[in-house]
Every structure is written in structure tokens, then in C-alpha cells.
Write a protein that holds these residues in place. Structure first.
Motif, PDB file in Angstrom:
ATOM      1  N   SER A  17     -13.014   5.960   2.286  1.00 28.25           N
ATOM      2  CA  SER A  17     -12.183   5.790   1.113  1.00 28.25           C
ATOM      3  C   SER A  17     -10.836   5.244   1.534  1.00 28.25           C
ATOM      4  N   THR A  18     -10.087   4.809   0.546  1.00 32.20           N
ATOM      5  CA  THR A  18      -8.796   4.191   0.806  1.00 32.20           C
ATOM      6  C   THR A  18      -7.872   5.172   1.513  1.00 32.20           C
ATOM      7  N   ASP A  27       0.173   3.053  -8.463  1.00 32.29           N
ATOM      8  CA  ASP A  27       0.891   1.932  -7.865  1.00 32.29           C
ATOM      9  C   ASP A  27       0.518   1.791  -6.387  1.00 32.29           C
ATOM     10  N   PHE A  28      -0.742   1.421  -6.142  1.00 32.67           N
ATOM     11  CA  PHE A  28      -1.232   1.160  -4.792  1.00 32.67           C
ATOM     12  C   PHE A  28      -2.444   0.253  -4.906  1.00 32.67           C
ATOM     13  N   VAL A  29      -2.963  -0.177  -3.777  1.00 33.07           N
ATOM     14  CA  VAL A  29      -4.098  -1.096  -3.739  1.00 33.07           C
ATOM     15  C   VAL A  29      -5.230  -0.439  -2.964  1.00 33.07           C
ATOM     16  N   LEU A  30      -6.451  -0.628  -3.426  1.00 31.76           N
ATOM     17  CA  LEU A  30      -7.606  -0.126  -2.689  1.00 31.76           C
ATOM     18  C   LEU A  30      -7.767  -0.916  -1.397  1.00 31.76           C
ATOM     19  N   ASP A  31      -8.261  -0.257  -0.372  1.00 30.62           N
ATOM     20  CA  ASP A  31      -8.448  -0.914   0.919  1.00 30.62           C
ATOM     21  C   ASP A  31      -9.499  -2.021   0.844  1.00 30.62           C
ATOM     22  N   GLU A  32      -9.368  -2.968   1.768  1.00 32.32           N
ATOM     23  CA  GLU A  32     -10.424  -3.948   1.969  1.00 32.32           C
ATOM     24  C   GLU A  32     -11.563  -3.247   2.704  1.00 32.32           C
ATOM     25  N   LEU A 114     -10.190  -3.006 -13.911  1.00 37.09           N
ATOM     26  CA  LEU A 114     -10.463  -1.936 -12.965  1.00 37.09           C
ATOM     27  C   LEU A 114     -10.770  -2.551 -11.615  1.00 37.09           C
ATOM     28  N   ASN A 115     -10.052  -2.123 -10.602  1.00 31.97           N
ATOM     29  CA  ASN A 115     -10.390  -2.494  -9.238  1.00 31.97           C
ATOM     30  C   ASN A 115     -11.331  -1.429  -8.697  1.00 31.97           C
TER      31      ASN A 115
END
Length: 149
Positions: A17-18, A27-32, A114-115
Motif C-alpha cells: 500500500s501507499t 491531499d496526497f498521491v497514491l504510490d506508483e 477516483l485514483n
């Protein structure tokens, strides 16, 4: 032999998981995805790992978020790890052997989408299971009128 077993455990186990998810907010981004073939993510830039975000029909509301969360929990083998308004993290256990896969859903309110990120916890290759899981979620949300194709 002992070194082989340790190496095998290290190779088959990875983060799923991220990392560094803040305790509140979205206010964040999911990991690649890592370089293995066991993950899909809207944050990934490679063709194999990349997947399109789920486009919402309207800005996120409390009722729409409740429906999105409910749909993620309807996925086969789903078990809730963490949920708050705009972010959900679940574990999906496979039928039979019960292998764990992780699914994260994060709202991007500015883009009304949705990401998503789905990754197998074990192994190098997932036989397309994570992509199918995300596409199944997308289809369920389209059927409920929450997302568009």
C-alpha cells in the motif's frame, strides 16, 4: 539453503500500500507500482502498470462516498483496513489459498475522479487480477450511476 530461503522471502514480499499516507485528509498521491507485474495504479506512468482513473458523474458527496465505500467492500474477499471521507484501503483475499491483495481508492476532488491502486502482496505476477478488480469496481460504480465509462 538458508540464504536462498531468505532471498525468496525478500523477493516475494514487498510493500503493497501507499507509503506515508497522512492520518487525515486526501491531499496526497497514491504510490506508483514497483517494477513487478503485480500492480496497477493511476499514478503509474508505464503501460503495464497504468490504469485510467474512475471518472465521477458529479462532485463527491457524503452519499456518493458511502456508495463508493460500500462497492469496494462488495468486491470478492474484501476486508476494510482504513476508511475516511475520500480515502479507503482494503485487503482482498483470493478464493482458495487466500492470498492478500491491497486496493486503495483516493478522491481527486479537483478532477472529479477516483485514483486507484491495487497490488498483490506476494509474488511478481498477478495474472491480471488487480486490473480486473479495478475494472470490476469501475463497472459497479457505472451501474450505480456514480461513475461514467
Amino acid at each position: 539453503m538458508r540464504h536462498f530461503i531468505v532471498l525468496l522471502i525478500v523477493l516475494l514480499t514487498g510493500c503493497a500500500s501507499t507509503q506515508n499516507v497522512p492520518p487525515t485528509g486526501t491531499d496526497f498521491v497514491l504510490d506508483e507500482c514497483p517494477p513487478f507485474w503485480n500492480c496497477v495504479s493511476t499514478s503509474s506512468t508505464t503501460n503495464y502498470h497504468g490504469i485510467e482513473p474512475i471518472q465521477l458523474t458529479e462532485p463527491l458527496s457524503e452519499s456518493a462516498w458511502a456508495a463508493i465505500k460500500a462497492e469496494t467492500l462488495e468486491l470478492p474477499g474484501a476486508s476494510l483496513n482504513e476508511a475516511r471521507y475520500g480515502y479507503v484501503n482494503i485487503t482482498c483475499y483470493s478464493d482458495g489459498l487466500g492470498f492478500p491483495d491491497y486496493l486503495e481508492v483516493l478522491i481527486d476532488a479537483g478532477k472529479q475522479q477516483l485514483n486507484v491502486r491495487s497490488q498483490s502482496r506476494l509474488g511478481f505476477y498477478d495474472m491480471g487480477v488487480n486490473r480486473l478488480r479495478v475494472e470490476r469496481l469501475r463497472s459497479q460504480l457505472v451501474e450505480r450511476g456514480i461513475a461514467v465509462d
